[in-house]
Scaffold this motif. Structure first.
Motif, PDB file in Angstrom:
ATOM      1  N   LEU A  28      -1.989  14.081  36.884  1.00 24.74           N
ATOM      2  CA  LEU A  28      -2.115  12.631  36.766  1.00 24.74           C
ATOM      3  C   LEU A  28      -2.988  12.248  35.577  1.00 24.74           C
ATOM      4  CD1 LEU A  28      -2.500  11.678  40.549  1.00 24.74           C
ATOM      5  CD2 LEU A  28      -0.540  11.200  39.070  1.00 24.74           C
ATOM      6  N   PHE A  29      -4.049  13.006  35.323  1.00 27.31           N
ATOM      7  CA  PHE A  29      -4.867  12.742  34.136  1.00 27.31           C
ATOM      8  C   PHE A  29      -4.063  12.992  32.863  1.00 27.31           C
ATOM      9  CE2 PHE A  29      -8.754  13.322  36.875  1.00 27.31           C
ATOM     10  CZ  PHE A  29      -9.285  12.063  36.612  1.00 27.31           C
ATOM     11  N   ARG A  30      -3.238  14.023  32.869  1.00 33.63           N
ATOM     12  CA  ARG A  30      -2.380  14.277  31.706  1.00 33.63           C
ATOM     13  C   ARG A  30      -1.366  13.153  31.527  1.00 33.63           C
ATOM     14  NH1 ARG A  30      -0.102  20.302  32.089  1.00 33.63           N
ATOM     15  NH2 ARG A  30       0.764  19.687  30.053  1.00 33.63           N
ATOM     16  N   LEU A  31      -0.879  12.619  32.637  1.00 36.98           N
ATOM     17  CA  LEU A  31       0.058  11.497  32.581  1.00 36.98           C
ATOM     18  C   LEU A  31      -0.596  10.262  31.960  1.00 36.98           C
ATOM     19  CD1 LEU A  31       3.024  11.281  33.562  1.00 36.98           C
ATOM     20  CD2 LEU A  31       2.156  10.125  35.595  1.00 36.98           C
ATOM     21  N   ILE A  32      -1.850  10.016  32.319  1.00 37.49           N
ATOM     22  CA  ILE A  32      -2.585   8.898  31.723  1.00 37.49           C
ATOM     23  C   ILE A  32      -2.723   9.105  30.214  1.00 37.49           C
ATOM     24  CG2 ILE A  32      -4.842   7.759  31.630  1.00 37.49           C
ATOM     25  CD1 ILE A  32      -5.119   8.352  34.631  1.00 37.49           C
ATOM     26  N   GLY A  33      -3.025  10.351  29.815  1.00 34.16           N
ATOM     27  CA  GLY A  33      -3.123  10.640  28.389  1.00 34.16           C
ATOM     28  C   GLY A  33      -1.814  10.415  27.664  1.00 34.16           C
ATOM     29  N   MET A  34      -0.700  10.775  28.277  1.00 31.86           N
ATOM     30  CA  MET A  34       0.614  10.544  27.662  1.00 31.86           C
ATOM     31  C   MET A  34       0.880   9.052  27.495  1.00 31.86           C
ATOM     32  SD  MET A  34       2.881  13.392  29.742  1.00 31.86           S
ATOM     33  CE  MET A  34       4.426  12.657  29.188  1.00 31.86           C
ATOM     34  N   ARG A  35       0.511   8.259  28.500  1.00 35.30           N
ATOM     35  CA  ARG A  35       0.753   6.820  28.416  1.00 35.30           C
ATOM     36  C   ARG A  35      -0.132   6.157  27.369  1.00 35.30           C
ATOM     37  NH1 ARG A  35       1.521   5.387  34.912  1.00 35.30           N
ATOM     38  NH2 ARG A  35       3.447   6.616  35.159  1.00 35.30           N
ATOM     39  N   LEU A  36      -1.344   6.666  27.206  1.00 38.82           N
ATOM     40  CA  LEU A  36      -2.204   6.146  26.144  1.00 38.82           C
ATOM     41  C   LEU A  36      -1.626   6.484  24.768  1.00 38.82           C
ATOM     42  CD1 LEU A  36      -5.748   6.967  27.565  1.00 38.82           C
ATOM     43  CD2 LEU A  36      -4.864   4.686  27.052  1.00 38.82           C
ATOM     44  N   SER A  37      -1.171   7.715  24.614  1.00 40.36           N
ATOM     45  CA  SER A  37      -0.594   8.113  23.324  1.00 40.36           C
ATOM     46  C   SER A  37       0.689   7.354  23.020  1.00 40.36           C
ATOM     47  CB  SER A  37      -0.316   9.624  23.322  1.00 40.36           C
ATOM     48  OG  SER A  37      -1.499  10.357  23.542  1.00 40.36           O
ATOM     49  N   ALA A  38       1.426   6.951  24.067  1.00 42.33           N
ATOM     50  CA  ALA A  38       2.675   6.220  23.859  1.00 42.33           C
ATOM     51  C   ALA A  38       2.448   4.807  23.331  1.00 42.33           C
ATOM     52  CB  ALA A  38       3.463   6.162  25.164  1.00 42.33           C
ATOM     53  N   LEU A  39       1.201   4.316  23.350  1.00 47.73           N
ATOM     54  CA  LEU A  39       0.890   2.972  22.855  1.00 47.73           C
ATOM     55  C   LEU A  39       0.699   2.937  21.343  1.00 47.73           C
ATOM     56  CD1 LEU A  39      -1.651   1.773  25.586  1.00 47.73           C
ATOM     57  CD2 LEU A  39       0.794   1.295  25.447  1.00 47.73           C
ATOM     58  N   ARG A  40       0.905   4.058  20.685  1.00 48.52           N
ATOM     59  CA  ARG A  40       0.663   4.128  19.243  1.00 48.52           C
ATOM     60  C   ARG A  40       1.480   3.081  18.479  1.00 48.52           C
ATOM     61  NH1 ARG A  40      -1.107   8.448  16.239  1.00 48.52           N
ATOM     62  NH2 ARG A  40      -0.813   9.790  18.063  1.00 48.52           N
ATOM     63  N   ASN A  41       2.729   2.904  18.873  1.00 45.35           N
ATOM     64  CA  ASN A  41       3.613   1.985  18.154  1.00 45.35           C
ATOM     65  C   ASN A  41       3.921   0.715  18.945  1.00 45.35           C
ATOM     66  OD1 ASN A  41       3.895   3.894  16.012  1.00 45.35           O
ATOM     67  ND2 ASN A  41       5.416   5.005  17.227  1.00 45.35           N
TER      68      ASN A  41
END
Length: 383
Positions: free
Chosen positions: A209-222
């Motif tokens: 779940l923490f990794r999932l949060i990191g993926m969602r944060l990185s997906a906000l780049r664009n």
């Protein structure tokens, strides 16, 4: 995507754990006969087998004529003492364990949103399933080798020593003692590794779940700022819920990891001592079984330490994921929101075993070092 099975790695093992009396059955809170049977089922199963068997093992160790004879039983007696701690802990917190499983499986806050998240989730679930099925199979194989190896000895011998209240070293009575040994040890072994799997899975799921949060944060780049601001609020709320899950997980896994780490050094020490005094030529089957047992014990200590370490690492990595967003282009208000989240992330996420140490790889290395120190001291004392 809401119907994705988030517990696919241990779905079958949860059923096995209910049948082995480790987890509570569903709908066992009523006053009917079936509900009452479900509640007393764990005690009916484990009292005559697990607890009686462990008590007989300790009686055999305490009544041994010398320390060398006691050492042949102590390595397994201490192992089963760890199982008692795990059983009492999971029974005492049976409702908390059921609630945590229910949250991980059905809480809509942890739903997967897109195809990439589902692929990520399923790939890691398969990896976990593969690792722990090998671990469970290897543990049961060690027990099986112990059951079979005694038939290649010249004298009557039990696979795993315990006190037998009748003379069993005869052709007519040997299989009574051997049969009880096999049934009780199989239940103990299966219960032990299944509880290890459950504790490690809780930590694994939270780290995912923490990794999932990191993926969602990185997906906000664009992503545009308006969309990013709304998504950031959802991510902050999810982070707070996952941290609450971590605290609930700590309550469940802390006692069993603490007992495992404390006793594992002695278990490995007495197992090595048994190998030194056994010799390969005299008892090749039991020698190989004990070597396999030591290997499984090392894996048993390593797994919770590894998954506890993974949880901490991925929780701390969220700071880097915040910088992966397009924060330089955001307005002052959004950047302040990110700054508040960064301050929140300064609170470390750790799973502790009691109040003594953090569950991680350093404690695994220290346990192995302690086992070697105890073994060297034991050899010196025996000489």
């Amino acid at each position: 995507m809401e119907s994705t099975n988030r517990l696919s790695a241990i779905q079958f093992l949860l059923v096995v754990q209910r049948w082995t009396g480790l987890l509570k059955w569903k709908n066992d809170e009523g006053d009917g006969i079936l509900s009452r049977l479900k509640r007393i089922y764990p005690f009916v199963l484990h009292l005559p087998l697990t607890f009686t068997y462990i008590a007989l093992m300790w009686y055999e160790a305490m009544t041994s004529a010398d320390f060398e004879e006691a050492g042949q039983v102590l390595y397994m007696s201490i192992t089963e003492l760890t199982l008692v701690t795990k059983l009492l802990n999971i029974w005492y917190r049976r409702n908390e364990a059921a609630n945590l499983i229910n949250k991980l499986q059905h809480n809509p806050a942890y739903n997967l949103r897109n195809h990439n998240e589902i692929q990520f989730w399923e790939r890691n679930q398969k990896d976990f399933k593969r690792i722990f099925y090998l671990y469970i199979g290897g543990s049961l194989f060690v027990a099986l080798m112990g059951y079979i190896s005694v038939f290649f000895q010249e004298e009557y011998e039990l696979p795993f020593g315990y006190y037998v209240p009748f003379e069993w070293r005869t052709r007519e009575r040997y299989f009574y003692a051997w049969g009880y040994n096999v049934v009780a040890m199989t239940l103990c072994c299966l219960s032990n590794v299944l509880l290890d799997t459950l504790g490690c899975y809780f930590m694994f799921q939270i780290s995912m779940l923490f990794r999932l949060i990191g993926m969602r944060l990185s997906a906000l780049r664009n992503a545009p700022e308006e969309k990013a601001r709304t998504e950031l609020r959802r991510i902050f709320q999810l982070d707070a819920k996952v941290r609450q899950l971590t605290r609930e997980c700590e309550v469940l896994v802390s006692p069993y990891v603490l007992s495992q780490v404390i006793f594992s050094a002695f278990i490995i020490c007495f197992s090595a001592y048994r190998l030194v005094h056994m010799g390969f030529k005299q008892r090749p089957g039991l020698f190989l079984t004990t070597v396999q047992f030591v290997a499984v014990m090392i894996v048993q200590i390593f797994l919770p330490c590894y998954y506890g370490n993974e949880l901490t690492v991925h929780a701390n990595a969220l700071t880097d994921s915040v910088f992966a967003t397009n924060w330089l282009e955001y307005s002052v208000g959004t950047r302040k929101l990110l700054n508040c989240y960064m301050e929140f992330l300064k609170r470390p996420v750790k799973v502790r075993a009691g109040v003594f140490f953090e569950i991680g790889l350093p404690i695994f290395v220290k346990t192995i070092n302690n086992a070697y120190s105890f073994f060297a001291l034991l050899l010196k004392m025996s000489k």
